[in-house]
Scaffold this active site. Structure first.
Site, PDB file in Angstrom:
ATOM      1  CB  CYS A 259      42.469 -24.353 -20.334  1.00 30.49           C
ATOM      2  SG  CYS A 259      43.093 -23.563 -21.816  1.00 30.49           S
TER       3      CYS A 259
ATOM      4  CG  HIS B 288      44.900 -27.930 -19.842  1.00 29.31           C
ATOM      5  ND1 HIS B 288      43.965 -28.166 -20.835  1.00 29.31           N
ATOM      6  CD2 HIS B 288      45.501 -26.754 -20.164  1.00 29.31           C
ATOM      7  CE1 HIS B 288      44.005 -27.188 -21.705  1.00 29.31           C
ATOM      8  NE2 HIS B 288      44.926 -26.314 -21.328  1.00 29.31           N
TER       9      HIS B 288
ATOM     10  CG  ASN C 249      45.211 -26.135 -25.101  1.00 28.82           C
ATOM     11  OD1 ASN C 249      44.101 -26.400 -24.653  1.00 28.82           O
ATOM     12  ND2 ASN C 249      46.010 -25.222 -24.553  1.00 28.82           N
TER      13      ASN C 249
HETATM   14  O1  UT7 Z   1      45.831 -23.722 -22.195  1.00 28.94           O
HETATM   15  C1  UT7 Z   1      46.873 -22.831 -21.963  1.00 28.94           C
HETATM   16  C2  UT7 Z   1      47.375 -22.420 -23.284  1.00 28.94           C
HETATM   17  N1  UT7 Z   1      48.733 -22.114 -23.385  1.00 28.94           N
HETATM   18  C3  UT7 Z   1      49.762 -22.959 -23.206  1.00 28.94           C
HETATM   19  O2  UT7 Z   1      49.679 -24.027 -22.704  1.00 28.94           O
HETATM   20  C4  UT7 Z   1      51.097 -22.461 -23.673  1.00 28.94           C
HETATM   21  C5  UT7 Z   1      52.224 -22.703 -22.720  1.00 28.94           C
HETATM   22  N2  UT7 Z   1      53.483 -22.469 -23.423  1.00 28.94           N
HETATM   23  C6  UT7 Z   1      54.002 -23.389 -24.254  1.00 28.94           C
HETATM   24  O3  UT7 Z   1      53.470 -24.456 -24.406  1.00 28.94           O
HETATM   25  C7  UT7 Z   1      55.310 -23.066 -24.918  1.00 28.94           C
HETATM   26  O4  UT7 Z   1      55.816 -21.855 -24.415  1.00 28.94           O
HETATM   27  C8  UT7 Z   1      55.205 -22.966 -26.474  1.00 28.94           C
HETATM   28  C9  UT7 Z   1      54.952 -24.338 -27.054  1.00 28.94           C
HETATM   29  C10 UT7 Z   1      54.083 -22.024 -26.861  1.00 28.94           C
HETATM   30  C11 UT7 Z   1      56.501 -22.442 -27.072  1.00 28.94           C
HETATM   31  O5  UT7 Z   1      57.571 -23.302 -26.704  1.00 28.94           O
HETATM   32  P1  UT7 Z   1      58.908 -22.679 -26.106  1.00 28.94           P
HETATM   33  O6  UT7 Z   1      59.848 -23.781 -25.916  1.00 28.94           O
HETATM   34  O7  UT7 Z   1      58.517 -21.860 -24.905  1.00 28.94           O
HETATM   35  O8  UT7 Z   1      59.383 -21.779 -27.277  1.00 28.94           O
HETATM   36  P2  UT7 Z   1      59.665 -20.235 -27.279  1.00 28.94           P
HETATM   37  O9  UT7 Z   1      58.407 -19.459 -27.178  1.00 28.94           O
HETATM   38  O10 UT7 Z   1      60.739 -19.964 -26.268  1.00 28.94           O
HETATM   39  O11 UT7 Z   1      60.256 -20.048 -28.702  1.00 28.94           O
HETATM   40  C12 UT7 Z   1      61.487 -20.659 -29.118  1.00 28.94           C
HETATM   41  C13 UT7 Z   1      61.712 -20.361 -30.587  1.00 28.94           C
HETATM   42  C14 UT7 Z   1      61.490 -18.900 -30.949  1.00 28.94           C
HETATM   43  O12 UT7 Z   1      62.442 -18.532 -31.923  1.00 28.94           O
HETATM   44  P3  UT7 Z   1      63.734 -17.676 -31.511  1.00 28.94           P
HETATM   45  O13 UT7 Z   1      63.189 -16.420 -30.930  1.00 28.94           O
HETATM   46  O14 UT7 Z   1      64.461 -18.513 -30.504  1.00 28.94           O
HETATM   47  O15 UT7 Z   1      64.444 -17.516 -32.815  1.00 28.94           O
HETATM   48  C15 UT7 Z   1      60.119 -18.894 -31.571  1.00 28.94           C
HETATM   49  O16 UT7 Z   1      59.946 -17.838 -32.495  1.00 28.94           O
HETATM   50  O17 UT7 Z   1      60.787 -21.091 -31.375  1.00 28.94           O
HETATM   51  C16 UT7 Z   1      60.129 -20.213 -32.285  1.00 28.94           C
HETATM   52  N3  UT7 Z   1      58.807 -20.713 -32.550  1.00 28.94           N
HETATM   53  C17 UT7 Z   1      58.544 -21.619 -33.500  1.00 28.94           C
HETATM   54  N4  UT7 Z   1      59.341 -22.238 -34.388  1.00 28.94           N
HETATM   55  C18 UT7 Z   1      58.759 -23.116 -35.221  1.00 28.94           C
HETATM   56  C19 UT7 Z   1      57.640 -20.398 -31.908  1.00 28.94           C
HETATM   57  N5  UT7 Z   1      56.624 -21.103 -32.444  1.00 28.94           N
HETATM   58  C20 UT7 Z   1      57.163 -21.860 -33.443  1.00 28.94           C
HETATM   59  C21 UT7 Z   1      56.630 -22.777 -34.332  1.00 28.94           C
HETATM   60  N6  UT7 Z   1      57.466 -23.379 -35.198  1.00 28.94           N
HETATM   61  N7  UT7 Z   1      55.323 -23.086 -34.337  1.00 28.94           N
END
Ligand code: UT7
Length: 398
Positions: A114, A254, A284
């Site tokens: 990115c 970004h 993204n």
């Molecule tokens: O260019 C660089 C590319 N990468 C990034 O910028 C990613 C940086 N990270 C993020 O933006 C965030 O970590 C995410 C948006 C990917 C995830 O958000 P989060 O608040 O960190 O969520 P999490 O990974 O802690 O997940 C929370 C819950 C989980 O369920 P449990 O384990 O608490 O039951 C996930 O399984 O949300 C669940 N989850 C979803 N639920 C509905 C993960 N993805 C989804 C989804 N829809 N798409």
């Protein structure tokens, strides 16, 4: 020798027609518009058609940038394509783009995820600053949807396709790329990876069965990294430019996640009015994210002649990169100062410079306060053109 600055003389963008909304994704994986909006700010993304490739999108954005710059492909001295989703591993996509454009210049690809566009911009700037080349095309492009596992809700809701391009040309007044900060920390590199493509793993059915040919991400690790390096790198690039956050007219982060941007913005203490976001429309788009936002910010009237724009990004590697760019050719006032007779009255000079653009004002203040010639690359033209008019220069000449 006069300092050569690299001015952004052309800009263009391309996004595929197909829109994939959060509601469309609800039908594909176990997710909801509410979850995606709250956790990321994304509402929709563009997905390339089957007959589109990374190179075709890059070429579409490049043509627009060349039109704005009033250049033809054969005027180009260098093409830099930033992408992590090339048409093929070999041949490099930058040569495909060069050929499709009908350009005859060298071309290479920058692969820093990115942060690729800002790395490319920094690289293009060096070629101009050294006098090696005049017209440099920098493209950030990504067709990441082909590396996304559309059954993995952790990643598929985040990404989209697109391209943005700028043309850099030389200028002898201080404008364009003013400062950069680049960084890399490979320790957590595998937290954002396509683990199965490359020499580390032999491509076989097991790789495919595990889905290791798709993008995998440990979102929380990347999130923590991003919220740390975004403000850090912004402060560093400001320091490199001799500026403060108040000197920035627009911050272009970004476009990965609105929550990451929000945290960075609060840490930096910059007004949210000065921050540009279009991730709600495109998600993204990796290396295309910053140039797409830059072009749209200009199109929406958020960037004016002479504005200082700070771009800051993070991504695969893991890497970070930021740049401060002055838009347009704002230094007519300073050229006027340089053309006048010698000014021996320091207060008159100070008043003159205060009427000039912010960029000149900052440099001029530094010039006066630092009577020792601590030449930074950005200040050389002012030293050579204005310095000889100052009282101490006169003494020196005697
Ligand atoms: O260019 C660089 C590319 N990468 C990034 O910028 C990613 C940086 N990270 C993020 O933006 C965030 O970590 C995410 C948006 C990917 C995830 O958000 P989060 O608040 O960190 O969520 P999490 O990974 O802690 O997940 C929370 C819950 C989980 O369920 P449990 O384990 O608490 O039951 C996930 O399984 O949300 C669940 N989850 C979803 N639920 C509905 C993960 N993805 C989804 C989804 N829809 N798409």
């Amino acid at each position: 020798m006069n300092m050569r600055y690299s001015k952004i003389s052309g800009w263009g963008k391309y996004v595929p027609e197909k829109v994939l909304t959060n509601f469309d994704l609800e039908k594909m994986v176990d997710t909801s518009d509410e979850w995606i909006t709250q956790r990321t700010g994304i509402k929709a993304r563009r997905i390339a058609a089957d007959d589109e490739t990374t190179s075709t999108m890059a070429v579409a954005a490049a043509h627009k940038a060349l039109d704005v710059a009033k250049l033809t492909p054969t005027d180009l001295d260098l093409i830099i394509v930033s992408t992590s989703s090339p048409d093929h591993l070999v041949p490099i996509v930058s040569s495909t783009v060069q050929h499709q454009l009908g350009a005859t210049c060298p071309a290479f690809t920058v692969v820093t995820g990115c942060t690729g566009f800002v790395y490319g911009l920094a690289t293009g700037h060096q070629f101009i600053a050294t006098g090696a080349y005049d017209n440099v095309l920098v493209i950030g492009v990504e067709l990441i949807s082909r590396f996304v596992d559309w059954t993995d809700r952790n990643t598929c809701v985040l990404f989209g396709d697109g391209a943005g391009a700028v043309v850099l040309t030389p200028s002898n007044t201080p404008t364009g790329v003013k400062a950069i900060d680049l960084g890399s920390d490979g320790a957590k590199g595998m937290s954002l990876a396509v683990p199965g493509l490359g020499t580390a793993m032999k491509l076989d059915h097991d790789v495919i069965d595990r889905g290791d040919h798709y993008l995998k991400m440990d979102g929380r690790t990347v999130f923590k990294f991003a919220t740390r390096v975004m403000p850090q790198s912004t402060l560093k690039v400001l320091e490199n430019a001799g500026m403060t956050i108040d000197d920035i007219d627009l911050l272009i982060p970004h476009q990965a996640n609105a929550r990451i941007v929000d945290l960075a913005v609060r840490r930096l203490g910059i007004s949210p009015d000065k921050v540009f976001l279009n991730l709600q429309k495109y998600g993204n788009t990796s290396a295309a994210s910053i140039p797409l936002a830059l072009v749209e910010a200009y199109e929406e009237g958020r960037i004016k002649e002479g504005d200082h724009v700070c771009m800051v990004s993070f991504g695969a590697g893991l890497t970070w990169a930021s740049a401060i760019v002055q838009w347009g050719q704002p230094l007519g006032d300073s050229a006027e100062i340089m053309d006048e007779d010698l000014i021996w009255d320091i207060d008159a000079l100070r008043r003159k410079l205060a009427r000039a653009s912010t960029g000149v004002r900052v440099k001029a203040r530094t010039l006066m306060e630092e009577t020792s010639y601590k030449a930074s690359s950005l200040m050389l033209p002012l030293y050579t053109s204005v310095g000889r008019r100052l009282p101490w220069s006169k003494k020196k000449e005697k």
